[in-house]
Design a protein around this motif. Structure first.
Motif, short mmCIF file in Angstrom:
data_model
loop_
_atom_site.label_atom_id
_atom_site.label_comp_id
_atom_site.label_asym_id
_atom_site.label_seq_id
_atom_site.Cartn_x
_atom_site.Cartn_y
_atom_site.Cartn_z
N LEU A 79 8.10 3.72 -9.85
CA LEU A 79 7.64 4.06 -8.50
C LEU A 79 7.13 2.83 -7.77
N LEU A 80 7.62 1.63 -8.16
CA LEU A 80 7.11 0.38 -7.62
C LEU A 80 7.44 0.19 -6.15
N TYR A 81 8.49 0.86 -5.65
CA TYR A 81 8.87 0.65 -4.26
C TYR A 81 8.30 1.73 -3.33
N SER A 82 7.28 2.43 -3.77
CA SER A 82 6.46 3.19 -2.82
C SER A 82 5.78 2.19 -1.89
N ARG A 83 5.56 2.58 -0.64
CA ARG A 83 5.06 1.59 0.32
C ARG A 83 4.15 2.21 1.37
N LEU A 84 3.37 1.34 2.00
CA LEU A 84 2.49 1.70 3.11
C LEU A 84 2.69 0.70 4.23
N GLY A 85 2.60 1.18 5.47
CA GLY A 85 2.78 0.28 6.60
C GLY A 85 2.02 0.74 7.82
#
Length: 407
Positions: A79-85
């Motif tokens: 799940l390393l490419y979960s992201r916040l922006g």
């Protein structure tokens, strides 16, 4: 205890209210995604992030009994490419509209996975027809035309993939768009005598440059671009017991053309590149030593050239079947190589990959499955200029399942 908690929450609310009052001319939009990738490979591959970012299958590596050490299946779930922006719109600077973006994921770097990594971080000044971007975002060779697929490689090694610090100017008028950019390296790096490192472009004292032209009309977009990279592999050499200061440089030029057509449920995209020393863009490439000064050890270099082409077709809105086809060819270097080589996949003659995908898309949700057979041709004989002959093919079968919740 409850009193202390209440005082803490009140203080936090007051600080937030005060901050909002001070920034009343700003607007904010938060976004992100939780993403899980479950994958299986039939053999070992050249890859990034422990298999999440697939490139091409590795060659046969026989053991003492002749068994192929790379013919071993592997797979995992990340799940390393979960992201916040966050997107920010701020007050004008003169006649320029100001916006900013900050986006992170948990990819980390090197072996430090599950740590926050900056993906995008930039400010943009927009005067209408002219705009200046300062910060880190997609490399211009990634551009506005890229494959729509589930694999995190997004078409690499056929499609350039990199986010870089840059200064970018763009002029748009009546469908035409002119782009010029000065680009540096930080997370995606060139190769050299000390492996992948920022030192080569830093010691070269010259940023990478990109120039491009695009035209949009109705459902069509098409454009061309050129990239120039000039790096310094070494600043000193050792000959026997003596150390000499050297002035070395390898300069390469790459060209690309792209097109996209969208209509109703259809999206058709394509790109072709004649790339030179593009290893820093998650592609195959590099350079080799073409001459050596016998006294000082100072070296001259010649870059490898590769041809890369891909086609992507996606149809639908809720159910989205898709096809991606990519092909690359090692064209060798412009001169004979007399010393070591530095790069990625320089022992590969050709790569061919097909991605068959099916996605189910709902508001805020996406579930998909992708099957990707990938073939790489390795040679038993290498010519003086780096071209490869007498090849044999290696195949990997990759199955990928993706679940995304977007907010």
């Amino acid at each position: 205890m409850k009193t202390k908690l209440g005082m803490f929450l009140l203080a936090g609310l007051l600080m937030a209210t005060s901050g909002y009052a001070q920034k009343k001319n700003f607007s904010y939009k938060f976004y992100g995604q939780v993403r899980g990738d479950l994958f299986y490979n039939s053999r070992a591959n050249s890859e990034i992030v422990d298999g999440l970012f697939h490139l091409y299958p590795k060659d046969v590596e026989p053991d003492a009994d002749g068994n192929d050490l790379n013919a071993t299946a592997n797979g995992s779930f990340y799940l390393l490419y979960s992201r916040l922006g966050i997107d920010v719109a701020g007050p004008n600077v003169g006649k320029a509209k100001t916006t900013a973006k900050l986006e992170v994921d948990f990819r980390g770097s090197g072996s430090n996975f599950a740590m926050i990594r900056v993906r995008h971080a930039y400010v943009n000044l927009d005067w209408g027809k002219s705009a200046v971007l300062i910060g880190q975002t997609w490399h211009p060779l990634f551009g506005d035309v890229s494959p729509q697929m589930l694999n995190l490689s997004t078409g690499a090694p056929f499609q350039p993939f990199s986010r870089n610090p840059m200064l970018r100017y763009r002029y748009t008028n009546q469908g035409w768009s002119l782009t010029g950019a000065a680009i540096w390296q930080l997370q995606y790096l060139s190769t050299g005598p000390n492996g992948k490192s920022e030192e080569y472009i830093k010691n070269g004292c010259v940023p990478e440059f990109y120039f491009g032209v695009d035209y949009k009309k109705d459902n069509w977009m098409a454009g061309v671009g050129a990239e120039i990279l000039s790096i310094a592999p070494r600043v000193k050499s050792t000959v026997g017991d003596n150390i000499y200061k050297v002035k070395e440089r390898v300069t390469s030029v790459s060209f690309e053309a792209h097109a996209r057509y969208t209509y109703d449920n259809w999206k058709i995209s394509a790109k072709t590149l004649l790339g030179s020393n593009l290893a820093h863009l998650c592609m195959l490439g590099g350079y080799g030593v073409s001459s050596i000064d016998k006294r000082t050890g100072e070296q001259e270099y010649t870059p490898y050239r590769h041809s890369m082409t891909w086609l992507n077709v996606v149809y639908g809105k809720k159910w989205q079947p898709g096809l991606f086809v990519g092909y690359l060819k090692n064209l060798g270097a412009g001169k004979d190589i007399v010393g070591p080589t530095y790069g990625v996949g320089l022992d590969v003659d050709q790569v061919f990959t097909t991605n068959l995908q099916m996605s189910y898309v709902l508001p805020h949700w996406k579930v998909g499955l992708e099957y990707s057979p990938s073939l790489a041709w390795y040679g038993d004989r290498t010519l003086a200029d780096g071209r490869i002959r007498d090849t044999h093919s290696i195949t990997n079968h990759r199955v990928l399942g993706v679940l995304m919740y977007m907010f």
